[in-house]
Write an enzyme that holds these catalytic residues in place. Structure first.
Site, PDB file in Angstrom:
ATOM      1  N   HIS D  99       0.862  -1.180   0.000  1.00 36.21           N
ATOM      2  CA  HIS D  99       0.000   0.000   0.000  1.00 36.21           C
ATOM      3  C   HIS D  99       0.902   1.236   0.000  1.00 36.21           C
ATOM      4  O   HIS D  99       1.990   1.210   0.567  1.00 36.21           O
ATOM      5  CB  HIS D  99      -0.814   0.145   1.282  1.00 36.21           C
ATOM      6  CG  HIS D  99      -1.659  -0.997   1.701  1.00 36.21           C
ATOM      7  ND1 HIS D  99      -1.173  -2.098   2.360  1.00 36.21           N
ATOM      8  CD2 HIS D  99      -2.996  -1.185   1.613  1.00 36.21           C
ATOM      9  CE1 HIS D  99      -2.169  -2.922   2.638  1.00 36.21           C
ATOM     10  NE2 HIS D  99      -3.284  -2.401   2.202  1.00 36.21           N
ATOM     11  N   ASP D 102       2.271   2.096   3.451  1.00 33.21           N
ATOM     12  CA  ASP D 102       3.328   1.241   4.000  1.00 33.21           C
ATOM     13  C   ASP D 102       4.704   1.777   3.690  1.00 33.21           C
ATOM     14  O   ASP D 102       5.660   1.519   4.418  1.00 33.21           O
ATOM     15  CB  ASP D 102       3.315  -0.167   3.360  1.00 33.21           C
ATOM     16  CG  ASP D 102       1.967  -0.824   3.315  1.00 33.21           C
ATOM     17  OD1 ASP D 102       1.146  -0.519   4.183  1.00 33.21           O
ATOM     18  OD2 ASP D 102       1.743  -1.651   2.402  1.00 33.21           O
TER      19      ASP D 102
END
Ligand SMILES: [Co+2]
Ligand SMILES: [Co+2]
Ligand SMILES: [Co+2]
Ligand SMILES: [Co+2]
Ligand SMILES: [Co+2]
Ligand SMILES: [Co+2]
Ligand SMILES: [Co+2]
Ligand SMILES: [Co+2]
Lengths: 433, 433, 433, 433
Positions: D99, D102
């Site tokens: 993502h 992240d």
């Protein structure tokens, strides 16, 4: 005086027809039911942690609440206390409850934690004196810090046991200092994630020993309050040793502590353990270990502890019915171990959540009292078991298999079943709601 | 000799490479593991009720199985016994288990039930003599007949208590007559549908008293076997008092019977109670009340007891690991309290279901034994708790809150957490499978 | 005229203060709410199967009810019908519902089943004429007989598909003959026990084809009622293809039948599927497939379908709120697919269970209507989404990722969250209860 | 080069007899099964979030992991990337997934987020070039930041929809830049906490519109990968609109997108939705929307998503069997959306968790392939439905209720059930394990 609750009035009773959001419709503290005021029946407490320390996170998202007192300093802790006592007064709750970690900044050592706690306890004492708000119970948070990740009393590392024991002592001291009426133990990490790395025998023995130390310290210090365990089956761990009331009872019996410790029962935890709230309350009453309640509901649809403010009055009436059958609260009370939904961002939400919960409790308790005073439910129950009150019924219990068999043979006993009348009794309950 | 199993050969061990459906691939009864044959480790038993008495119904449909012995006469009961013992021999199971209601027609009175049971017990005795098949345990069915709809020992009607006590006596007599190695109590109706009509205090006291009578009768008759309780949390009732192992332990302690009664633990019931099978086994071991197992799985997806034949070897290995850690079975054994799926209509299905279950048990037990003998798992567990084996660790347990607090303060104890290594241990387990 | 209900009076409305068990306290059929009588809002129906055909068994016990009409003859079927219509009149329910298997003896062939059904349909027609009781819906029982053990439309055997299709035709004919307002399909065996023996592709296609045939037959015969599917996730099978409303919607779309079929939604099935009842109702409304309801609750504590009479008014108010938001019932109604607890043996229990359920429905519906008429809840909802009613909001929906990104960049859009006010809204709901 | 994994060797295949913790026992990437290497069958991916961004918190406790790269700067982000690619190489996984949140620090605006993301994408590109590790899929985190607390596409505030759309665009851009083979949407907050404040109609329409925009953008940009939705029934919200595969299928049909979007199916989410993993895989295959898998298990005992590394080979074999029946992966793969237990603190734990998971996958896939190649299971399935392959069977499907009824009548069709042979098939599966 913070301005967090600015513009929110003190909540008073206005009766069922009020359409003022900021008023009680059912909770009139001075209303007398079964010879006691609602205030004395319900003994409401607000919880410090969810309302003032929790930032609104969940496993998939972080902080949503924006509170002026968030921070890790003593100043922030004092501002938090100011706001908390303002809420207690707005709501007119007679009690509050707290963990050490809710009220003081986390220090770098046990000594620093202790100093921080002692300082805030002084601050609380003054506020309690000034407002008349009392402490229902204190407790130690032995689950949030990473040192407790594998348990507190049940940790594989004796140093964690020691740190936990010392922390409990300081929290018991704080509770006694503030005139707390109970001391609670919730073993959120006293369990396991996998049996593969767990020595259940050691861990349960460690837990039993810690509990004995707590009881010994209570007596040594002359604490008159109750020691309460709060059962919960799982979450955060896969399995917690204080699974439910019956499990804790067995644990107490194993360690000879069943006369020393009572239960703090939470609705949400009852649900997670596969029970109803009223089941856990009734079980505690029958086992002689009923103490106090955490009146916060779970969402039946969720497999985790949602700690929501309660609102289903029919369910709450059944719970208070068991409380009243247990003789009502002595040292215990009705604590809201409830948190706002994380989208309920506003100060108003915090107040209204409590208002709704308190009102629902009052409505539930009044229905329960009416049910009990009317006596129809108890009369029906007694009638169902009436056979056991006969001489023959009593004799049976002191007989033996041989004698009973002879009797069944001789008398041709062949019992015909009688209706349990469940729906009729459910209809009866609905009359009081 | 019936012809129900005609054409089905006796099942023998052919080894893992066999592709014969009617052979064992893992269960070699004579294979020696940890100094004992698999036969003596596993002590397999077939259950009479599911395999021979259950017609295949479920809450939404009736009988699917078409068995020549279905009927309510003594002739049918004898034909059923013939078929059952044929199956025991085909499978080479050393034991079986039964309820009274499985094996004899229901009479119109206790006296007739007793006569029917005695007659069939004679018939069994001859067959056992002839075949060498033994009785693992007997039990009384105190839940199917409508007279038990509101409980047996816990019934509101003392006559039902009496009828139940007398029935238990006859079933204990039958068990002793047949050399049974245990006597089991499953309290399927010892619970409630609604608290509204239930006097939990009376009911639990009645249950405690009945259990005492059973224990007294055992001693009076000199029965050397174990009295076993089989916990189950719910189903058929909303709540059963024998919820799980920890609950039953508390019950035994309350009535002073913890030295007299052991547990028969079923995988499916563990699941329904919110546990794993291995948890219940470990808990019973730690509490000193491990007895026997019902090795039938639940479907994790279902909220009811599916009583399926087991087939997941990794799960079964973890279960037998706890059995072996408890010292293995003494009077207990591995009973298949398992029923065919109701669509499995054929005689072959009944045989193959047992073959698959027995094979999976053997594979699981062998993996468990390898794990235990290799010792890596136990070594890792011991290392994790090693701090408690030091003098300081032991001293801590006999200390008190004051002394520990002083020590934490003085030494600045501030424990750093250590990895629990769960995944590494899970990998380790997979090596033995 | 049977004497099963002898001594039980016709139930009439006596108002909330009545303490007569045999009276309505909330259900006044003629009371007008939102421009319609309660009778027309609620459209109550009693279910033939649970009340007249179910013997009281559960997976661990057999028949508990002792009804004079139990038996497998046409005479018994007629006596059952007599009792049923007596109950409909005592309760003053305007409708009933039935399966073929509830009302006629099981024959030895399809032809015999058909003759039996036709005969009883004649008998019903006369009774309906005489009493004014109408048929809410008819349906075929394609799950109880062993021939359906592996499904009806989805059976691996085409002969079962054929037998099922023919049975559906006769049940649709019966429904039309009796002026039924809907025809219901519940696919209790249209699912699987194990994927290992299941061809899900074929089975779902067979189910789609059968549904098309039902719709075609409806149009051919000029039936004006609705075809309803009743979703249920599991039980009796491990998985049923009609899992929940959203799943059935996808199925209808796949087979192009979303304009032809609506939903019959049961509270208990919603719970088993991991939803609330109001969720399923709202989902059906949004998808344009809301039809009718089975108003019987599940026990949240149980993992199976308990089909209990409803009694929690706050929950029921939320359900009827969604019904009213969907425009209320047209062909649908409130069916009690509810059974007595198996210990509720008496004729009085059967009447009182319905009385309590009807009263709780009326109380719930009135609360829902007040909520909707007051408009506060809808106003709050509308306010929350008001941004979407602006021109900018609407433009956004017809934009694209590139354009929106440019806009976010250009305008520095960085939205601040606003409170969702859940507790405040929950408090609001409690005002109407 | 960080020294986080210092001392941990690259993992290679050593075969089943190896007792080296840091070796594969089953995963030989070059082993050929059914004409393809294990590497190409399994297409393993490591997940960035759990392994590198998650601090080890749970609802009752905070950070347990102590990673040198924790922090909110670009430097920290680069150090995290260094460690991540080191792990990918140690494990020899061909793919990773991420993502936006992240991999980059959270900025104060969309513009800053975008700049941060672009910078780290450059950094990734270089590392991917250097190591050969590829991107299985990218995705946007639209659930952690408080702005998404009430949903992303389904938010009541159009500004959040806009912010979400723009974020998706940047994440799709990043995915395309890095040659990602799929783009995933997980709607963790696309649902509701309470129906009381929710306009389900608007919200579902907003979600449909956003999905259309994503598909349009894919085509505009010529992205050849698949758009995948990952269903999950609940958690974090009370209800998520992407409940399960069948629900998402209905949603896709409603918005005409069933040809454009496929499924990323996670074992844990299947369990939470009341299904087995293999059910969801089979359903996706039958509906033509199978895409990719998240191979992380849930604990059956927990009601929340535990995202554990998988280890039960028999279950995994059944899952890969459905994958193989679907033709295997095309753009999809086996992603470990799995996190360490929060007590697994060490770098070694992170490596070994993946090693165990990869090995279990390889063992499961090999068993599945053997099962499929052997053909016995498919032959048994085909035989069960053989009646449908006859002319008469096929004719039935194009018939109608009238004609079928006439046929049943005329031919006296009265089907006899045949055994479903579930246990026999379960035994058969165990042969391949
Ligand atoms: Co809680
Ligand atoms: Co609590
Ligand atoms: Co069972
Ligand atoms: Co059992
Ligand atoms: Co139902
Ligand atoms: Co229904
Ligand atoms: Co997950
Ligand atoms: Co996932």
């Amino acid at each position: 005086m913070t301005d967090f609750f600015k513009g929110i009035p003190a909540i008073t009773y206005e009766g069922p027809d009020s359409d003022n959001d900021f008023a009680f419709r059912h909770y009139n503290p001075d209303e007398v039911v079964m010879g006691k005021t609602l205030k004395d029946h319900l003994r409401f407490a607000a919880a410090y942690w969810h309302s003032f320390a929790w930032p609104g996170g969940d496993p998939f998202g972080g902080q949503t609440f924006d509170r002026p007192w968030f921070g890790d300093s003593m100043d922030a802790a004092r501002m938090k206390a100011d706001a908390a006592f303002e809420m207690f007064q707005i709501l007119n709750v007679p009690y509050f409850c707290f963990h050490d970690a809710d009220v003081r900044p986390e220090g770098n050592s046990f000594a620093e934690n202790t100093r921080n706690l002692e300082e805030i306890v002084e601050y609380f004492a003054a506020k309690m004196e000034a407002t008349g708000v009392k402490l229902l119970w204190g407790t130690a948070n032995l689950f949030s810090h990473r040192r407790f990740m594998a348990g507190a009393a049940t940790n594989p590392d004796p140093d964690v046991f020691a740190f936990s024991a010392a922390t409990i002592k300081t929290c018991m001291d704080a509770t006694m200092k503030l005139g707390g009426e109970n001391y609670v133990l919730w073993g959120g990490r006293e369990g396991y994630e996998t049996l593969l790395n767990t020595d259940m025998g050691r861990e349960r023995a460690q837990a039993g020993r810690m509990l004995q130390m707590v009881v010994d310290y209570k007596h040594k210090m002359g604490f008159k309050g109750a020691i309460l365990i709060e059962p919960k089956p799982q979450e955060p761990t896969k399995h917690q040793y204080d699974y439910d009331v019956a499990t804790v009872y067995g644990f107490l019996k194993e360690f000879g502590l069943e006369g020393e410790v009572k239960m703090n029962i939470e609705q949400g935890h009852a649900i997670l353990a596969g029970h109803s709230f009223e089941h856990e309350l009734a079980m505690a009453r029958e086992l002689g270990i009923f103490g106090s309640i955490d009146m916060n509901r779970n969402d039946y649809q969720s497999g985790w502890d949602t700690d929501q403010f309660p609102n289903n009055v029919p369910e709450m009436a059944l719970a208070y019915y068991e409380v009243l059958r247990a003789g009502g609260f002595t040292t215990g009370g009705t604590n809201f171990d409830a948190k706002l939904r994380r989208q309920s961002l506003d100060a108003e939400d915090l107040i209204l959540a409590h208002v709704g919960g308190m009102d629902a409790c009052a409505a539930g308790l009044k229905a329960a009292a009416a049910m009990l005073e009317d006596g129809k439910l108890e009369a029906a129950r007694d009638a169902r078991y009436a056979g056991w009150d006969t001489e023959a019924g009593q004799a049976l219990l002191s007989s033996d298999l041989d004698a009973i068999t002879a009797k069944v043979m001789a008398e041709g006993i062949n019992p015909a079943p009688r209706s349990g009348r469940q729906e009729r009794l459910e209809n009866l309950v609905n009359r009081y709601l």
